[in-house]
Scaffold this motif. Structure first.
Motif, mmCIF file in Angstrom:
data_model
loop_
_atom_site.group_PDB
_atom_site.id
_atom_site.type_symbol
_atom_site.label_atom_id
_atom_site.label_comp_id
_atom_site.label_asym_id
_atom_site.label_seq_id
_atom_site.Cartn_x
_atom_site.Cartn_y
_atom_site.Cartn_z
ATOM 1 N N ILE A 142 0.835 -1.211 0.000
ATOM 2 C CA ILE A 142 0.000 0.000 0.000
ATOM 3 C C ILE A 142 0.865 1.255 0.000
ATOM 4 C CG2 ILE A 142 -1.697 1.343 1.314
ATOM 5 C CD1 ILE A 142 -2.925 -1.267 2.235
ATOM 6 N N LEU A 143 1.888 1.289 0.872
ATOM 7 C CA LEU A 143 2.721 2.477 1.000
ATOM 8 C C LEU A 143 4.029 2.383 0.231
ATOM 9 C CD1 LEU A 143 2.309 3.303 4.811
ATOM 10 C CD2 LEU A 143 1.214 4.426 2.877
ATOM 11 N N GLY A 144 4.455 1.192 -0.118
ATOM 12 C CA GLY A 144 5.762 1.044 -0.736
ATOM 13 C C GLY A 144 5.793 -0.041 -1.782
ATOM 14 N N ASP A 145 6.782 -0.946 -1.648
ATOM 15 C CA ASP A 145 6.991 -2.047 -2.603
ATOM 16 C C ASP A 145 7.257 -1.550 -4.016
ATOM 17 O OD1 ASP A 145 7.024 -4.192 -0.923
ATOM 18 O OD2 ASP A 145 5.026 -4.924 -1.416
ATOM 19 N N GLU A 146 7.951 -0.419 -4.121
ATOM 20 C CA GLU A 146 8.290 0.101 -5.444
ATOM 21 C C GLU A 146 8.997 -0.973 -6.276
ATOM 22 O OE1 GLU A 146 8.050 3.497 -2.568
ATOM 23 O OE2 GLU A 146 9.096 1.573 -2.574
ATOM 24 N N GLY A 147 8.672 -1.021 -7.559
ATOM 25 C CA GLY A 147 9.307 -1.960 -8.457
ATOM 26 C C GLY A 147 8.778 -3.380 -8.397
ATOM 27 N N SER A 148 7.883 -3.651 -7.485
ATOM 28 C CA SER A 148 7.366 -5.014 -7.313
ATOM 29 C C SER A 148 6.243 -5.305 -8.302
ATOM 30 C CB SER A 148 6.829 -5.186 -5.889
ATOM 31 O OG SER A 148 5.629 -4.434 -5.723
ATOM 32 N N GLY A 149 5.804 -6.581 -8.305
ATOM 33 C CA GLY A 149 4.672 -6.945 -9.130
ATOM 34 C C GLY A 149 3.408 -6.212 -8.723
ATOM 35 N N ALA A 150 3.200 -6.082 -7.410
ATOM 36 C CA ALA A 150 2.019 -5.358 -6.933
ATOM 37 C C ALA A 150 2.068 -3.891 -7.345
ATOM 38 C CB ALA A 150 1.909 -5.481 -5.411
ATOM 39 N N TYR A 151 3.241 -3.292 -7.275
ATOM 40 C CA TYR A 151 3.417 -1.877 -7.626
ATOM 41 C C TYR A 151 3.172 -1.663 -9.123
ATOM 42 C CZ TYR A 151 5.634 2.784 -7.354
ATOM 43 O OH TYR A 151 5.908 4.141 -7.389
ATOM 44 N N LEU A 152 3.770 -2.529 -9.950
ATOM 45 C CA LEU A 152 3.591 -2.402 -11.398
ATOM 46 C C LEU A 152 2.157 -2.732 -11.811
ATOM 47 C CD1 LEU A 152 6.923 -4.058 -12.570
ATOM 48 C CD2 LEU A 152 6.395 -1.613 -12.542
ATOM 49 N N GLY A 153 1.570 -3.754 -11.170
ATOM 50 C CA GLY A 153 0.188 -4.086 -11.465
ATOM 51 C C GLY A 153 -0.765 -2.957 -11.113
ATOM 52 N N LYS A 154 -0.465 -2.273 -10.004
ATOM 53 C CA LYS A 154 -1.285 -1.123 -9.619
ATOM 54 C C LYS A 154 -1.222 -0.033 -10.687
ATOM 55 C CE LYS A 154 0.136 1.021 -5.946
ATOM 56 N NZ LYS A 154 0.367 1.308 -4.495
ATOM 57 N N LYS A 155 -0.043 0.161 -11.271
ATOM 58 C CA LYS A 155 0.080 1.161 -12.325
ATOM 59 C C LYS A 155 -0.723 0.768 -13.566
ATOM 60 C CE LYS A 155 4.441 3.395 -11.137
ATOM 61 N NZ LYS A 155 3.912 4.777 -11.189
ATOM 62 N N VAL A 156 -0.734 -0.527 -13.888
ATOM 63 C CA VAL A 156 -1.544 -0.990 -15.017
ATOM 64 C C VAL A 156 -3.009 -0.646 -14.790
ATOM 65 C CG1 VAL A 156 -2.394 -3.033 -16.231
ATOM 66 C CG2 VAL A 156 0.034 -2.845 -15.684
ATOM 67 N N VAL A 188 -9.382 -5.211 -4.752
ATOM 68 C CA VAL A 188 -8.290 -4.454 -4.128
ATOM 69 C C VAL A 188 -8.610 -4.079 -2.684
ATOM 70 C CG1 VAL A 188 -7.002 -2.277 -4.202
ATOM 71 C CG2 VAL A 188 -7.394 -3.568 -6.315
ATOM 72 N N TYR A 189 -9.843 -3.657 -2.422
ATOM 73 C CA TYR A 189 -10.158 -3.091 -1.123
ATOM 74 C C TYR A 189 -10.913 -4.014 -0.174
ATOM 75 C CZ TYR A 189 -8.601 1.378 -2.962
ATOM 76 O OH TYR A 189 -7.843 2.388 -3.497
ATOM 77 N N ARG A 190 -11.513 -5.085 -0.682
ATOM 78 C CA ARG A 190 -12.344 -5.905 0.202
ATOM 79 C C ARG A 190 -11.940 -7.369 0.281
ATOM 80 N NH1 ARG A 190 -18.617 -3.764 -0.373
ATOM 81 N NH2 ARG A 190 -18.188 -1.596 0.238
ATOM 82 N N LYS A 191 -11.333 -7.882 -0.762
ATOM 83 C CA LYS A 191 -10.974 -9.298 -0.758
ATOM 84 C C LYS A 191 -9.564 -9.500 -0.223
ATOM 85 C CE LYS A 191 -14.099 -10.909 -4.377
ATOM 86 N NZ LYS A 191 -14.220 -11.662 -5.651
ATOM 87 N N PRO A 192 -9.257 -10.694 0.299
ATOM 88 C CA PRO A 192 -7.919 -10.957 0.836
ATOM 89 C C PRO A 192 -6.876 -11.072 -0.280
ATOM 90 C CG PRO A 192 -9.241 -12.960 0.872
ATOM 91 C CD PRO A 192 -10.163 -11.850 0.468
ATOM 92 N N LEU A 193 -5.598 -10.946 0.112
ATOM 93 C CA LEU A 193 -4.461 -11.122 -0.783
ATOM 94 C C LEU A 193 -4.521 -10.187 -1.986
ATOM 95 C CD1 LEU A 193 -4.255 -15.023 -0.656
ATOM 96 C CD2 LEU A 193 -2.954 -13.375 0.707
ATOM 97 N N ALA A 194 -4.811 -8.917 -1.704
ATOM 98 C CA ALA A 194 -4.884 -7.932 -2.784
ATOM 99 C C ALA A 194 -3.542 -7.757 -3.480
ATOM 100 C CB ALA A 194 -5.353 -6.587 -2.226
ATOM 101 N N ASN A 195 -2.434 -7.986 -2.754
ATOM 102 C CA ASN A 195 -1.125 -7.840 -3.392
ATOM 103 C C ASN A 195 -0.931 -8.856 -4.513
ATOM 104 O OD1 ASN A 195 -1.040 -9.916 -1.438
ATOM 105 N ND2 ASN A 195 1.158 -9.674 -1.130
ATOM 106 N N ARG A 196 -1.412 -10.095 -4.299
ATOM 107 C CA ARG A 196 -1.327 -11.099 -5.365
ATOM 108 C C ARG A 196 -2.204 -10.691 -6.557
ATOM 109 N NH1 ARG A 196 -1.977 -17.109 -2.683
ATOM 110 N NH2 ARG A 196 -0.504 -16.877 -0.965
ATOM 111 N N TYR A 197 -3.380 -10.164 -6.259
ATOM 112 C CA TYR A 197 -4.293 -9.734 -7.321
ATOM 113 C C TYR A 197 -3.642 -8.640 -8.163
ATOM 114 C CZ TYR A 197 -8.323 -7.460 -9.530
ATOM 115 O OH TYR A 197 -9.185 -6.900 -10.444
#
Length: 282
Positions: A142-156, A188-197
């Motif tokens: 949520i606050l970091g993980d720059e360069g990660s899959g979650a970070y790049l996926g969020k940008k998509v 993203v906001y209600r289901k578990p494991l949003a980082n994997r999503y």
């Protein structure tokens, strides 16, 4: 050949690789990811007993377990994973370390280097050959993980929901995912494991390389990692930079370009740390 049966775990949020030493040669097994931030004691035990145990040789007792995993820089998370292991293997010798130590031992062995993990999440640190002596704080997806899959996926998803994709990419996204704004926000906001999503959308990046908007997402996302993390270690200009993880491997050309651009010494880029960990523990 190593004496006894050793299990070496490299665990991320999405998957866990298990290296098995001493039962006829190195073997690599897989289970789902283990994250003490998102999973309970019972859930982790269920992965060990339901997914891992059936894959192990029935007549080969496990004597040592070296568990490297995400979230294991915090004592309560170390205790949680330790309790889950002890519930299944009560007398086995156990060492629990955070995933960055696993990456360092894999990539550097017993030499110094700046080590980075770019997978579902991201992390980095300076390893002096024995310990991680510098580690820029990890803030999670949520606050970091720059360069990660979650970070790049969020940008998509941002590009899609803000209508920043051109018509061609927008159509490709809708054809591939058949989703909606409401469904995305629900996941993203209600289901578990949003980082994997979030990380699952990096596949769209891989499939559409060379489109300038995709290259912008990759360059911006990985540059954010360099700026917020790599730059914080003065050793980055004098010691090799090593990377591991699915994002690092799939987009290693971007990492190489950034290292060349900033005149930083690039070391190894490995898809997973397991090969190096098997060598280290053997």
């Amino acid at each position: 050949m190593c004496a006894g049966i050793k299990l070496i775990a490299d665990s991320g949020s999405t998957k866990t690789e298990w290296g098995l030493l001493g039962a006829g040669g190195p073997v690599v097994l897989k289970t789902q990811g283990i994250s003490p931030y998102f999973q309970s004691l019972e859930q982790i035990k269920a992965i060990f007993s339901g997914e891992l145990l059936p894959q192990l040789p029935a007549d080969a007792p496990v004597t040592d377990i070296y568990f490297y995993g995400t979230g294991l820089s915090q004592p309560k998370n170390i205790q949680l994973v330790s309790d889950a292991v002890r519930a299944v293997w009560p007398t086995t010798h156990l060492e629990v370390q955070h995933d960055l130590m696993g990456a360092a031992r894999s990539l550097c062995g017993r030499t110094a280097g700046v080590v980075s993990i770019l997978g579902t999440g991201s992390n980095s640190g300076y390893y002096n050959g024995e310990d991680i002596v510098k580690n820029n704080p990890g803030l999670g997806y949520i606050l970091g993980d720059e360069g990660s899959g979650a970070y790049l996926g969020k940008k998509v998803l941002q590009y899609y929901l803000y209508n920043s994709f051109d018509a061609d990419l927008h159509a490709r996204f809708e054809y591939k995912y058949q989703t909606s704004k409401d469904e995305i926000l629900e996941n993203v906001y209600r289901k578990p494991l949003a980082n994997r999503y979030l990380a699952s959308f990096t596949e769209f990046l891989s499939e559409n390389r060379k489109h300038f908007l995709i290259e912008n997402i990759l360059e911006d996302g990985l540059n954010d990692f360099f700026f917020n993390h790599i730059y914080k270690y003065r050793e980055s200009w004098t010691t090799a930079l090593h990377f591991t993880g699915g994002i690092a491997w799939h987009f290693r050309d971007v990492l190489q370009e950034l290292c060349e651009l900033y005149e930083l010494p690039l070391g190894k880029i490995l898809r997973t740390p397991m090969e190096g960990l098997l060598e280290y523990h053997c």
